[in-house]
Design a protein around this motif. Structure first.
Motif, PDB file in Angstrom:
ATOM      1  N   ILE A 256     -20.541 -39.379  48.776  1.00 40.75           N
ATOM      2  CA  ILE A 256     -20.374 -38.656  50.039  1.00 40.75           C
ATOM      3  C   ILE A 256     -20.103 -37.202  49.670  1.00 40.75           C
ATOM      4  O   ILE A 256     -19.380 -36.926  48.703  1.00 40.75           O
ATOM      5  CB  ILE A 256     -19.188 -39.217  50.840  1.00 40.75           C
ATOM      6  N   ALA A 257     -20.674 -36.279  50.411  1.00 43.61           N
ATOM      7  CA  ALA A 257     -20.428 -34.860  50.134  1.00 43.61           C
ATOM      8  C   ALA A 257     -20.160 -34.124  51.433  1.00 43.61           C
ATOM      9  O   ALA A 257     -20.643 -34.510  52.506  1.00 43.61           O
ATOM     10  CB  ALA A 257     -21.626 -34.234  49.421  1.00 43.61           C
ATOM     11  N   THR A 258     -19.378 -33.049  51.323  1.00 40.89           N
ATOM     12  CA  THR A 258     -19.087 -32.204  52.477  1.00 40.89           C
ATOM     13  C   THR A 258     -18.876 -30.774  52.003  1.00 40.89           C
ATOM     14  O   THR A 258     -18.497 -30.531  50.853  1.00 40.89           O
ATOM     15  CB  THR A 258     -17.843 -32.700  53.235  1.00 40.89           C
ATOM     16  N   ASP A 259     -19.117 -29.830  52.905  1.00 44.05           N
ATOM     17  CA  ASP A 259     -18.846 -28.429  52.581  1.00 44.05           C
ATOM     18  C   ASP A 259     -17.445 -28.018  53.004  1.00 44.05           C
ATOM     19  O   ASP A 259     -17.063 -26.851  52.884  1.00 44.05           O
ATOM     20  CB  ASP A 259     -19.893 -27.512  53.215  1.00 44.05           C
ATOM     21  N   ALA A 260     -16.639 -28.972  53.497  1.00 46.89           N
ATOM     22  CA  ALA A 260     -15.249 -28.677  53.877  1.00 46.89           C
ATOM     23  C   ALA A 260     -14.403 -28.439  52.626  1.00 46.89           C
ATOM     24  O   ALA A 260     -14.745 -28.879  51.522  1.00 46.89           O
ATOM     25  CB  ALA A 260     -14.674 -29.827  54.688  1.00 46.89           C
TER      26      ALA A 260
END
Length: 356
Positions: A256-260
């Protein structure tokens, strides 16, 4: 059957993991001459990404997961290596490490060029599915996947670590999905679906994941005919009686990836909620014969700390993108026939689901 979780949500540009800016994905695939396996590498931005992990199931095959405990020193990782080959496939990460080292990317240890790349990883069981038990990924697979890594839309189906995957008797593979939240935060997932459990509702023949699509994401998939459903049940029962062990060694893994901007502890929480997404798409999940593992990468590109309500929305989205990624993996998979036997895909087993 589809439903949008919220009118505020929409998929990213490619609806894959690379919609999180700075993330690149590369895949090495080997099919034929006894091979049916591969490796998928997820590269973080050059400075690395804060990471967390959640490992479940009774048979995990992992590397550097203890490092991601929030109590431990290293905050950032430089890549995640997902591979076929069971425990042998953990060697693929060595190739990724060598390429990162050559590019000067890693945890700084002193002088110029003195770095140690941080490359956690996990593997799925696909040994022998191409016909020869000894043909499995090594460091060259990680090297090859690194070389071709890009920010283009992730190729899905029977590629990379999903080349030899199967789930509930059907062909599995690599799937990916993304979502952009109302505040602009992007959350995405890449999942290698290789489960003991099934992704198909035995009462209807529908993919569990199709109920969680955004808008018309899974609108092209209908309920298959009763005749096809009956035939699928008969085949599954026959396979389970013939060679039960061969069909129950599995494991589903993903990123899972996020820019947060998240902490290590928050990344671990996201990975844990991601397993809720697996539970919505695969039944049973986290079995004694699975080593289900999800990693989370937070690039921190978006400014500002994430508060409890923002984190809540992000967690909810993380579970959904994992579920949707499983659905895309099953729809992108194609049937394979090797000396070890045949693994048919969902589209071939249930053609009436696509008749419209």
């Amino acid at each position: 059957m589809t439903s949008a979780p919220s009118a505020e949500l929409r998929p990213g540009t490619t609806n894959t993991l690379v919609d999180v800016r700075g993330i690149r994905v590369g895949q090495a695939t080997r099919i034929g001459d006894g091979w049916l396996t591969g490796t998928t590498v997820v590269l973080a931005p050059e400075g690395g990404a804060v990471a967390g992990v959640d490992v479940r199931g009774g048979g995990p095959g992992t590397r550097e997961t203890d490092l991601l405990d929030p109590r431990n020193l290293v905050e950032r990782v430089h890549a995640i290596c997902l591979s076929g080959g069971s425990a042998f496939g953990l060697a693929a990460a060595d190739g990724v490490m060598q390429r990162l080292y050559a590019d000067g990317i890693g945890f700084p240890m002193g002088g110029p060029g003195e770095v140690v790349p941080i490359v956690p990883g996990a593997v799925v069981y696909d040994l022998g599915r191409g016909g020869e038990f000894g043909k499995r990924p090594d460091a060259s697979f990680g090297n090859d996947a690194y070389v071709v890594a890009s920010a283009e839309a992730v190729q899905q189906g029977c590629v990379g670590a999903g080349t030899g995957a199967r789930s509930g008797g059907l062909k599995g593979g690599v799937g990916s999905a993304s979502v952009v939240l109302a505040d602009g935060t992007t959350v995405a997932a890449l999942v290698v679906v290789n489960a003991v459990g099934s992704c198909v509702d035995p009462l209807t023949g529908e993919l569990y994941a199709a109920r969680f699509g955004i808008g018309d994401e899974f609108a092209a998939v209908a309920r298959p005919s009763a005749a096809e459903l009956w035939a699928a049940r008969e085949r599954a029962d026959a396979e389970s009686r013939e060679t039960p062990l061969r069909h129950t060694l599995a494991t589903t893994i993903g990123v899972i990836a996020t820019d947060a901007r998240l902490t290590k502890a928050q990344c671990a929480k996201v990975a844990g909620i991601g397993h809720d997404g697996l539970a919505r798409a695969i039944r049973p999940v986290h079995t004694l014969f699975d080593g289900d593992t999800l990693f989370t990468l937070a690039t921190g590109e978006r400014e500002g700390a994430v508060g409890p309500f923002e984190l809540h929305r992000l967690l909810d989205a993380a579970g959904d993108v994992v579920t949707r990624a499983v659905g895309h993996a099953m729809l992108a998979a194609t049937s394979v026939r090797t000396p070890a036997g045949e693994i048919r895909c969902y589209r071939e087993v249930f053609p009436s689901a696509f008749a419209g």
